[in-house]
Design a protein around this motif. Structure first.
Motif, PDB file in Angstrom:
ATOM      1  N   PHE B 152       0.833  -1.204   0.000  1.00  0.00           N
ATOM      2  CA  PHE B 152       0.000   0.000   0.000  1.00  0.00           C
ATOM      3  C   PHE B 152       0.869   1.256   0.000  1.00  0.00           C
ATOM      4  O   PHE B 152       1.921   1.282   0.645  1.00  0.00           O
ATOM      5  N   GLU B 153       0.431   2.278  -0.735  1.00  0.00           N
ATOM      6  CA  GLU B 153       1.128   3.559  -0.712  1.00  0.00           C
ATOM      7  C   GLU B 153       1.049   4.152   0.690  1.00  0.00           C
ATOM      8  O   GLU B 153       2.019   4.681   1.220  1.00  0.00           O
ATOM      9  N   GLU B 155       0.808   4.055   4.596  1.00  0.00           N
ATOM     10  CA  GLU B 155       1.244   3.124   5.645  1.00  0.00           C
ATOM     11  C   GLU B 155       0.095   2.665   6.525  1.00  0.00           C
ATOM     12  O   GLU B 155       0.036   1.517   6.946  1.00  0.00           O
ATOM     13  N   ARG B 156      -0.819   3.592   6.805  1.00  0.00           N
ATOM     14  CA  ARG B 156      -1.895   3.247   7.736  1.00  0.00           C
ATOM     15  C   ARG B 156      -2.859   2.248   7.101  1.00  0.00           C
ATOM     16  O   ARG B 156      -3.320   1.322   7.759  1.00  0.00           O
ATOM     17  N   GLN B 157      -3.151   2.456   5.816  1.00  0.00           N
ATOM     18  CA  GLN B 157      -4.003   1.491   5.106  1.00  0.00           C
ATOM     19  C   GLN B 157      -3.337   0.125   5.061  1.00  0.00           C
ATOM     20  O   GLN B 157      -3.961  -0.908   5.313  1.00  0.00           O
ATOM     21  N   GLY B 158      -2.042   0.146   4.751  1.00  0.00           N
ATOM     22  CA  GLY B 158      -1.286  -1.099   4.685  1.00  0.00           C
ATOM     23  C   GLY B 158      -1.284  -1.819   6.014  1.00  0.00           C
ATOM     24  O   GLY B 158      -1.464  -3.037   6.087  1.00  0.00           O
ATOM     25  N   ALA B 159      -1.090  -1.036   7.093  1.00  0.00           N
ATOM     26  CA  ALA B 159      -1.043  -1.636   8.426  1.00  0.00           C
ATOM     27  C   ALA B 159      -2.384  -2.262   8.773  1.00  0.00           C
ATOM     28  O   ALA B 159      -2.442  -3.344   9.373  1.00  0.00           O
TER      29      ALA B 159
END
Lengths: 57, 252
Positions: B152-153, B155-159
């Motif tokens: 994910f671009e 970080e919070r979405q990816g986390a």
């Protein structure tokens, strides 16, 4: 001493196992310190560029 | 209790955490080195050879603590991942995501040292039995979590996405742990127990426990180091980060 390194004939298994243990964990630490250095270097460059732009405008 | 509560609250604030972790880390390092040296001396020099396995069994002093860490770190990730999903606490996301590479490292060590132990004892580096296969699956889950996080671009979405994967992957933990009970396997059963007498001699047990403490403390060292950078990276727009970066690497 020689007896210790021979590991009762299992040296070819025991020492590589210990080597992997220490190498993997050392890599973990080195990667982290490199990441830190890179971040600080790049962030400083950005701040410098911003400061220069502010001065020129 | 109230003082602890406010302290714990403060720990959630990135600048405070950064400073606190930087203060704590050297002490964890000292503990890691002390316990590792004690465990290695005890395991490699003082403990007698095994009556069946000779000196080959000495791999146990890194194999078993690493295997415990591979499960323990996943447990930490599951708890902090859940906290991150429910309360959206940034620091919990960081703890979960920065733990993953360390857990993967310990899982990898477990597999390689186990394989090096298996060759002289079982006659093979690898066999598709329950314990070995479920530990390999654990490594793939770790890698999946790391990969998903970085896909994910933002970080919070990816986390958040990776935290879901962590929760799903929890199902593998009991499978790893009970695999030696549920299936017939080449892998030996549990010899070190917390709630019952261990079936291992004391001269071999204490170095394992020393290495267990050393690997736990090492996890603290590595995690705090990683989390501190992650905090800087995520908070890079903030003044306090700017200050730290321009002030130089003092207290780095």
């Amino acid at each position: 001493m020689r007896e210790f390194f021979a590991m009762g004939g299992f040296a070819a298994y025991v020492w590589p196992a210990y080597a992997v243990f220490f190498l993997v964990l050392a890599t973990d630490l080195i990667m982290t310190s490199r990441r830190r250095r890179n971040f600080i270097r790049q962030f400083r460059a950005i701040l410098l560029r911003q400061a220069l732009r502010r001065k020129s405008s | 209790m109230n003082a602890f509560k406010t302290w714990f609250h403060k720990l959630g604030s990135p600048p405070f955490f950064y400073e606190f972790a930087g203060y704590l880390r050297p002490w964890l390092w000292v503990g890691t080195v002390v316990f590792a040296i004690a465990g290695l001396i005890g395991g490699l020099l003082l403990a007698p050879p095994d009556y069946q396995q000779g000196d080959a069994y000495r791999i146990i002093f890194i194999h078993v603590p690493s295997a415990w860490m591979s499960l323990f770190i996943y447990g930490v990730m599951a708890i902090s991942g859940l906290v991150a999903l429910v309360w959206r606490i940034k620091l919990a996301e960081i703890i979960a995501m920065e733990s993953a590479p360390i857990g993967a490292a310990f899982t990898f060590i477990t597999l390689v040292t186990g394989s090096l132990w298996g060759k002289p004892m079982w006659g093979t580096y690898w066999t598709w039995d329950a314990r070995l296969t479920s530990e390999l699956v654990l490594l793939f889950i770790y890698l999946g979590i790391i990969g998903l996080y970085h896909a994910f671009e933002n970080e919070r979405q990816g986390a958040r996405a990776a935290a879901f994967l962590i929760i799903v992957g929890v199902v593998n933990l009991p499978i790893v742990h009970y695999s030696v009970v549920w299936w017939n396997t080449l892998h030996q059963g549990t010899t070190v127990r917390i709630f019952a007498p261990s079936s291992i001699s004391l001269s071999m047990l204490w170095p394992i426990l020393a290495m267990m403490i050393a690997t736990k403390l090492y996890y603290g060292v590595s995690l705090l180091g990683r989390a501190r950078i992650a905090v800087l990276e995520r908070e890079r727009g903030k003044d306090w980060v700017r200050q730290i970066v321009t002030e130089g690497t003092k207290n780095a």
